[in-house]
Design a protein around this motif. Structure first.
Motif, short mmCIF file in Angstrom:
data_model
loop_
_atom_site.label_atom_id
_atom_site.label_comp_id
_atom_site.label_asym_id
_atom_site.label_seq_id
_atom_site.Cartn_x
_atom_site.Cartn_y
_atom_site.Cartn_z
N LEU A 227 14.99 -14.57 2.68
CA LEU A 227 14.08 -13.87 3.12
C LEU A 227 13.51 -13.13 2.15
O LEU A 227 14.09 -11.98 1.71
CB LEU A 227 15.09 -13.21 4.82
CG LEU A 227 15.28 -13.94 5.84
CD1 LEU A 227 16.20 -14.86 4.87
CD2 LEU A 227 16.35 -13.23 6.82
N VAL A 228 12.20 -12.52 3.00
CA VAL A 228 11.04 -11.02 1.93
C VAL A 228 10.66 -10.37 3.13
O VAL A 228 10.36 -10.26 4.06
CB VAL A 228 9.98 -11.76 1.08
CG1 VAL A 228 9.33 -10.58 0.84
CG2 VAL A 228 10.36 -12.63 0.59
N MET A 229 11.31 -8.74 3.15
CA MET A 229 11.59 -8.03 3.59
C MET A 229 10.55 -7.10 2.44
O MET A 229 10.90 -6.32 1.69
CB MET A 229 12.91 -7.07 4.06
CG MET A 229 13.38 -8.76 4.82
SD MET A 229 15.40 -8.02 4.71
CE MET A 229 16.11 -9.18 5.97
N PRO A 230 9.73 -5.71 3.21
CA PRO A 230 9.17 -4.10 2.65
C PRO A 230 10.23 -4.07 3.43
O PRO A 230 10.38 -2.15 4.31
CB PRO A 230 7.89 -4.26 3.71
CG PRO A 230 8.17 -5.39 4.89
CD PRO A 230 9.20 -6.64 4.65
N HIS A 231 11.45 -4.10 2.76
CA HIS A 231 12.93 -2.77 3.31
C HIS A 231 12.62 -1.58 2.87
O HIS A 231 12.23 -1.39 2.09
CB HIS A 231 14.13 -3.48 2.92
CG HIS A 231 14.91 -2.77 3.40
ND1 HIS A 231 15.41 -2.72 4.75
CD2 HIS A 231 16.40 -2.17 2.68
CE1 HIS A 231 16.78 -2.97 4.77
NE2 HIS A 231 17.22 -1.88 3.63
N THR A 232 13.05 -0.68 3.76
CA THR A 232 12.94 0.66 4.24
C THR A 232 13.78 1.16 5.09
O THR A 232 14.46 0.33 6.12
CB THR A 232 11.16 1.07 4.67
OG1 THR A 232 10.43 0.86 5.56
CG2 THR A 232 10.71 0.98 3.36
N ASP B 252 1.26 -1.02 -0.01
CA ASP B 252 -0.11 0.02 0.07
C ASP B 252 1.34 1.85 -0.14
O ASP B 252 0.27 2.56 0.34
CB ASP B 252 -1.23 -0.23 1.26
CG ASP B 252 -0.73 -0.54 2.80
OD1 ASP B 252 1.02 -0.53 2.68
OD2 ASP B 252 -0.92 -1.01 3.69
N VAL B 253 2.41 1.29 -0.21
CA VAL B 253 3.08 2.51 -0.67
C VAL B 253 4.61 2.12 -1.09
O VAL B 253 4.63 0.80 -1.28
CB VAL B 253 3.37 2.81 1.56
CG1 VAL B 253 2.70 3.35 1.80
CG2 VAL B 253 4.97 1.54 1.84
N ALA B 254 5.20 2.74 -2.23
CA ALA B 254 5.84 2.61 -2.44
C ALA B 254 7.11 2.80 -2.29
O ALA B 254 6.84 2.75 -0.67
CB ALA B 254 5.97 3.83 -3.68
N GLY B 255 8.16 1.78 -2.72
CA GLY B 255 9.73 1.85 -2.06
C GLY B 255 10.39 1.07 -2.32
O GLY B 255 9.92 0.09 -3.21
N ASP B 256 11.59 0.75 -1.90
CA ASP B 256 12.49 -1.06 -1.85
C ASP B 256 11.77 -1.96 -1.29
O ASP B 256 11.38 -1.52 -0.37
CB ASP B 256 13.75 -0.53 -1.62
CG ASP B 256 14.58 -0.96 -1.56
OD1 ASP B 256 15.23 -1.55 -2.72
OD2 ASP B 256 15.47 -1.19 -0.39
N VAL B 257 12.10 -3.07 -1.72
CA VAL B 257 12.09 -4.43 -1.09
C VAL B 257 12.94 -5.46 -0.79
O VAL B 257 13.54 -4.73 -1.99
CB VAL B 257 10.66 -5.23 -2.38
CG1 VAL B 257 10.60 -6.10 -1.58
CG2 VAL B 257 8.85 -3.95 -2.06
N GLN B 258 13.23 -5.57 -0.24
CA GLN B 258 15.10 -6.40 -0.04
C GLN B 258 14.78 -7.87 -0.19
O GLN B 258 13.75 -8.30 0.58
CB GLN B 258 15.50 -6.03 1.21
CG GLN B 258 16.91 -7.09 1.40
CD GLN B 258 17.59 -6.97 2.68
OE1 GLN B 258 18.21 -5.19 2.43
NE2 GLN B 258 17.31 -7.10 3.55
#
Length: 372
Positions: free
Chosen positions: A346-351, A295-301
């Motif tokens: 590991l899937v992370m909504p990295h910010t 629901d927000v844009a950005g980097d995914v790690q």
């Protein structure tokens, strides 16, 4: 003497009561009418006659492939004097909005009798389940109705006899057991209950390419994701099924922006490891794709590790602001210099560790792609 008289009186009273009850039962039975015919004599949908199984009180109707199973109006024949619910000609849905079949109960009443029937309406479904030439098994793409088979270099493709398995009751052309020229793609046609299903078969000479390795898709490949610094929900209902990812379930986690609770830590993630570890050889596979919805844009790690949390690499991909709230397939490139096998993912909504928005991330369809 008095006891004998009392006993006889009691017996006489019991006999009178029994006679009275028997007479009442007979009167009640005589007032009921069990002569009514409660059978469904015929059940027709769009001109197609249903199969009635009186033993199980079921009716099955198979319509041509592609038929709409909603808003159907069956024409039903029953005995004179009988009534049926739903009524003959009444519009009924035999599938829901997602195409899931619905059993519908019809009830026939006549005199003091009734009978219930369970009715199922479906479309004709036939498919090729196996296609082999010699000992080589073809790859069948059921969605696109294509069949691809790789044979050794030098094979004479002008007269090959495939071994084909398909739906019982269907007919096929070219006929099974006949020699076929596969110099060009050949169309195999199944005919089943008035419906036609075509498959395009292609023979390629040479070694088959390495297939894409499915690591998770939530259906037939569904290892359990464990939680790191957050609560991971396996089997989450897919919130957007009308885009590029229409599968019913996915995985999700919530990351908060406090930075102090578990969900706010930078390593918040879902992980496949230990009993659910994977086996991806970087000498064969050059990238990993993941369907992501946020629901927000950005980097995914994507963090990749060897078993024992060794030889770690941190891969990144950008979830675009143009597609917030939609599924995007993100590609994570495995470093060319990596030699260690990938066992943990590991899937992370990295910010950044602070200043980010609270967000829920969904992911699905995790695949390793061969080096091209």
């Amino acid at each position: 003497m008095k006891n004998v008289m009392k006993t006889n009186i009691y017996k006489f009273i019991i006999i009178l009561l029994s006679v009275a009850l028997f007479s009442c039962e007979e009167d009640a039975n005589e007032s009921l009418d069990f002569s009514g015919d409660t059978s469904i004599h015929s059940f027709v949908v769009n001109g197609v006659e249903g199969t009635i199984n009186e033993e199980n009180s079921t009716i099955s109707v198979i319509l041509p492939s592609g038929s709409d199973l909603t808003g159907l109006s069956p024409e039903i024949t029953i005995a004179n004097g009988a009534e049926i619910t739903p009524g003959s000609g009444e519009s009924i849905d035999f599938a829901d909005a997602n195409g899931n079949l619905l059993d519908v109960t019809y009830t026939v009443t006549n005199t003091d009798l009734y009978q219930k029937y369970t009715v199922n309406v479906d479309v004709a479904r036939a498919k090729i389940t196996s296609f082999k030439i010699g000992s080589v098994e073809a790859n069948i793409d059921e969605q696109n109705k294509t069949i691809l088979i790789y044979l050794p270099e030098g094979t004479d493709v002008t007269s090959l006899i495939p071994i084909v398995e398909y739906t019982d009751g269907a007919t096929i052309a070219p006929q099974a057991g006949t020699a076929v020229d596969f110099t060009n793609p050949v169309t195999y046609t199944l005919n089943y209950l008035g419906s036609v299903f075509n498959y395009e078969v292609t023979v390629i000479l040479g070694e088959a390419p390495t297939p894409i390795l499915v690591l998770y898709n939530g259906e037939d490949v569904s290892p359990k994701w464990e939680s790191i610094a957050s609560s991971v929900n396996n089997g989450t209902v897919n919130p957007v099924t009308d885009g590029i990812n229409s599968t019913p379930t996915c995985v999700s986690l919530l990351r908060t922006n406090t930075g102090t609770d578990d969900g706010g830590r930078p390593w918040t993630s879902g992980v496949l490891w230990n009993a659910n570890q994977v086996n991806v050889d970087p000498a064969i596979y050059g990238s990993i794709t993941v369907m992501v919805l946020k629901d927000v844009a950005g980097d995914v790690q994507l963090e990749i590790q060897q078993a024992g949390e060794l030889n770690k690499d941190w891969l990144h991909a950008e979830y675009s602001a143009d597609h917030v709230g939609e599924w995007q397939e993100l590609t994570f490139v495995i470093p060319e210099a990596r030699t260690a096998v990938i066992n943990n993912i590991l899937v992370m909504p990295h910010t950044p560790e602070t200043g980010f928005e609270t967000q829920t991330m969904y992911w699905d369809e995790v695949k390793a792609h061969p080096i091209e």
